[in-house]
Design a protein around this motif. Structure first.
Motif, mmCIF file in Angstrom:
data_model
loop_
_atom_site.group_PDB
_atom_site.id
_atom_site.type_symbol
_atom_site.label_atom_id
_atom_site.label_comp_id
_atom_site.label_asym_id
_atom_site.label_seq_id
_atom_site.Cartn_x
_atom_site.Cartn_y
_atom_site.Cartn_z
ATOM 1 N N ALA A 158 0.885 -1.286 0.035
ATOM 2 C CA ALA A 158 -0.155 -0.248 -0.003
ATOM 3 C C ALA A 158 1.066 1.177 -0.173
ATOM 4 N N ALA A 159 2.021 1.189 0.982
ATOM 5 C CA ALA A 159 2.774 2.534 1.052
ATOM 6 C C ALA A 159 3.510 2.563 -0.421
ATOM 7 N N CYS A 160 3.941 1.674 -1.030
ATOM 8 C CA CYS A 160 4.669 1.748 -2.587
ATOM 9 C C CYS A 160 3.707 2.055 -3.385
ATOM 10 N N LEU A 161 2.595 1.684 -3.636
ATOM 11 C CA LEU A 161 1.382 1.971 -4.678
ATOM 12 C C LEU A 161 0.953 3.622 -4.226
ATOM 13 N N LEU A 162 1.174 3.824 -3.049
ATOM 14 C CA LEU A 162 0.337 5.373 -2.604
ATOM 15 C C LEU A 162 1.846 6.228 -3.155
ATOM 16 N N ALA A 163 3.220 5.796 -3.061
ATOM 17 C CA ALA A 163 4.089 6.695 -3.437
ATOM 18 C C ALA A 163 4.015 6.936 -5.006
ATOM 19 N N LYS A 164 3.505 5.732 -5.491
ATOM 20 C CA LYS A 164 3.277 5.838 -7.124
ATOM 21 C C LYS A 164 2.110 6.700 -7.519
ATOM 22 N N ASN A 165 1.466 7.371 -6.560
ATOM 23 C CA ASN A 165 0.180 8.203 -6.772
ATOM 24 C C ASN A 165 -1.050 7.477 -7.257
ATOM 25 N N VAL A 166 -1.040 6.181 -6.764
ATOM 26 C CA VAL A 166 -2.290 5.132 -7.136
ATOM 27 C C VAL A 166 -3.406 5.482 -6.103
ATOM 28 N N PRO A 167 -4.471 5.812 -6.654
ATOM 29 C CA PRO A 167 -5.770 6.196 -5.859
ATOM 30 C C PRO A 167 -5.607 5.197 -4.653
ATOM 31 N N ILE A 168 -6.300 5.558 -3.322
ATOM 32 C CA ILE A 168 -6.624 4.776 -2.202
ATOM 33 C C ILE A 168 -7.556 3.454 -2.825
ATOM 34 N N VAL A 169 -8.590 4.003 -2.832
ATOM 35 C CA VAL A 169 -9.672 3.137 -3.313
ATOM 36 C C VAL A 169 -9.185 2.008 -4.411
ATOM 37 N N GLU A 170 -8.433 2.292 -5.500
ATOM 38 C CA GLU A 170 -7.734 1.381 -6.140
ATOM 39 C C GLU A 170 -6.602 0.452 -5.559
ATOM 40 N N ILE A 171 -6.005 1.064 -4.608
ATOM 41 C CA ILE A 171 -5.135 0.178 -3.572
ATOM 42 C C ILE A 171 -6.043 -0.867 -3.021
ATOM 43 N N ALA A 172 -7.014 -0.266 -2.441
ATOM 44 C CA ALA A 172 -7.670 -1.298 -1.493
ATOM 45 C C ALA A 172 -8.431 -2.545 -2.676
ATOM 46 N N ARG A 173 -8.952 -1.904 -3.619
ATOM 47 C CA ARG A 173 -9.304 -3.174 -4.401
ATOM 48 C C ARG A 173 -8.292 -4.160 -4.735
ATOM 49 N N LYS A 174 -7.036 -3.776 -5.137
ATOM 50 C CA LYS A 174 -5.877 -4.780 -5.377
ATOM 51 C C LYS A 174 -5.518 -5.470 -4.086
ATOM 52 N N LEU A 175 -5.631 -5.055 -2.956
ATOM 53 C CA LEU A 175 -5.288 -5.538 -1.717
ATOM 54 C C LEU A 175 -6.404 -6.163 -1.083
ATOM 55 N N HIS A 176 -7.560 -6.287 -1.709
ATOM 56 C CA HIS A 176 -8.885 -6.777 -1.058
ATOM 57 C C HIS A 176 -9.057 -6.388 0.316
ATOM 58 N N VAL A 177 -8.856 -5.121 0.690
ATOM 59 C CA VAL A 177 -8.978 -4.671 1.960
ATOM 60 C C VAL A 177 -9.986 -3.415 1.725
ATOM 61 N N SER A 178 -10.652 -2.861 2.706
ATOM 62 C CA SER A 178 -11.264 -1.355 2.674
ATOM 63 C C SER A 178 -10.583 -0.298 2.489
ATOM 64 N N ASP A 179 -11.176 0.807 1.994
ATOM 65 C CA ASP A 179 -10.254 2.152 2.043
ATOM 66 C C ASP A 179 -9.694 2.477 3.441
ATOM 67 N N VAL A 180 -10.802 2.216 4.179
ATOM 68 C CA VAL A 180 -10.514 2.663 5.573
ATOM 69 C C VAL A 180 -9.296 2.071 6.121
ATOM 70 N N SER A 181 -9.091 0.868 5.892
ATOM 71 C CA SER A 181 -8.055 0.178 6.192
ATOM 72 C C SER A 181 -6.670 0.802 5.654
ATOM 73 N N ILE A 182 -6.607 1.239 4.446
ATOM 74 C CA ILE A 182 -5.412 1.857 3.708
ATOM 75 C C ILE A 182 -5.096 3.060 4.642
ATOM 76 N N ARG A 183 -6.118 3.900 4.615
ATOM 77 C CA ARG A 183 -6.078 5.054 5.598
ATOM 78 C C ARG A 183 -5.351 4.868 6.771
ATOM 79 N N ARG A 184 -5.857 4.078 7.396
ATOM 80 C CA ARG A 184 -5.350 3.636 8.899
ATOM 81 C C ARG A 184 -3.881 3.054 8.708
ATOM 82 N N TRP A 185 -3.708 2.295 7.573
ATOM 83 C CA TRP A 185 -2.217 1.925 7.698
ATOM 84 C C TRP A 185 -1.192 3.041 7.547
ATOM 85 N N LEU A 186 -1.621 4.175 6.550
ATOM 86 C CA LEU A 186 -1.085 5.284 6.413
ATOM 87 C C LEU A 186 -0.986 6.335 6.802
ATOM 88 N N PRO A 187 -0.896 6.561 8.184
ATOM 89 C CA PRO A 187 -1.497 7.814 8.817
ATOM 90 C C PRO A 187 -0.374 8.814 8.537
#
Length: 119
Positions: A79-108
């Protein structure tokens, strides 16, 4: 990108052989499951060779040791790597099969776009 992202020690051997982008693809394809790594040659039609290439599959086997390894999942790192590549959070969540809330919590330390109430 690797300057800003700390690569976990147990992921570093994968990055050394595959590079960061291919490591992410590898972890997404095989993370969480046992995988046989060859040390001399691999079948060119194997799923491993399909994802990383036959030469990289053998190089990975030499780096980590021939045999079966359990591939780490590392969703937070991905998630951190994809976010650094400017991948949208919702797309990261879909790739990792988690919620966008989880992604936001992981990357404070992500920049907050919400206006401050008392700023």
């Amino acid at each position: 990108m690797t300057d800003t992202i700390e690569i976990p020690a147990h992921i570093q051997p994968y990055v050394d052989v595959l590079g960061l982008d291919l490591t992410i693809d590898f972890l997404l394809a095989f993370g969480g499951a046992p995988l046989y790594l060859p040390s001399e040659r691999t079948q060119t039609d194997s799923r491993l060779a399909e994802v990383v290439g036959a030469d990289k599959a053998v190089a990975l086997g030499k780096q980590l040791g021939r045999g079966t390894v359990r591939v780490p999942i590392q969703k937070r790192f991905i998630a951190a790597c994809l976010l650094a590549k400017n991948v949208p959070i919702v797309e990261i969540a879909r790739k990792l099969h988690v919620s966008d809330v989880s992604i936001r919590r992981w990357l404070p330390d992500r920049p907050n776009s919400q206006l401050g109430l008392f700023d």
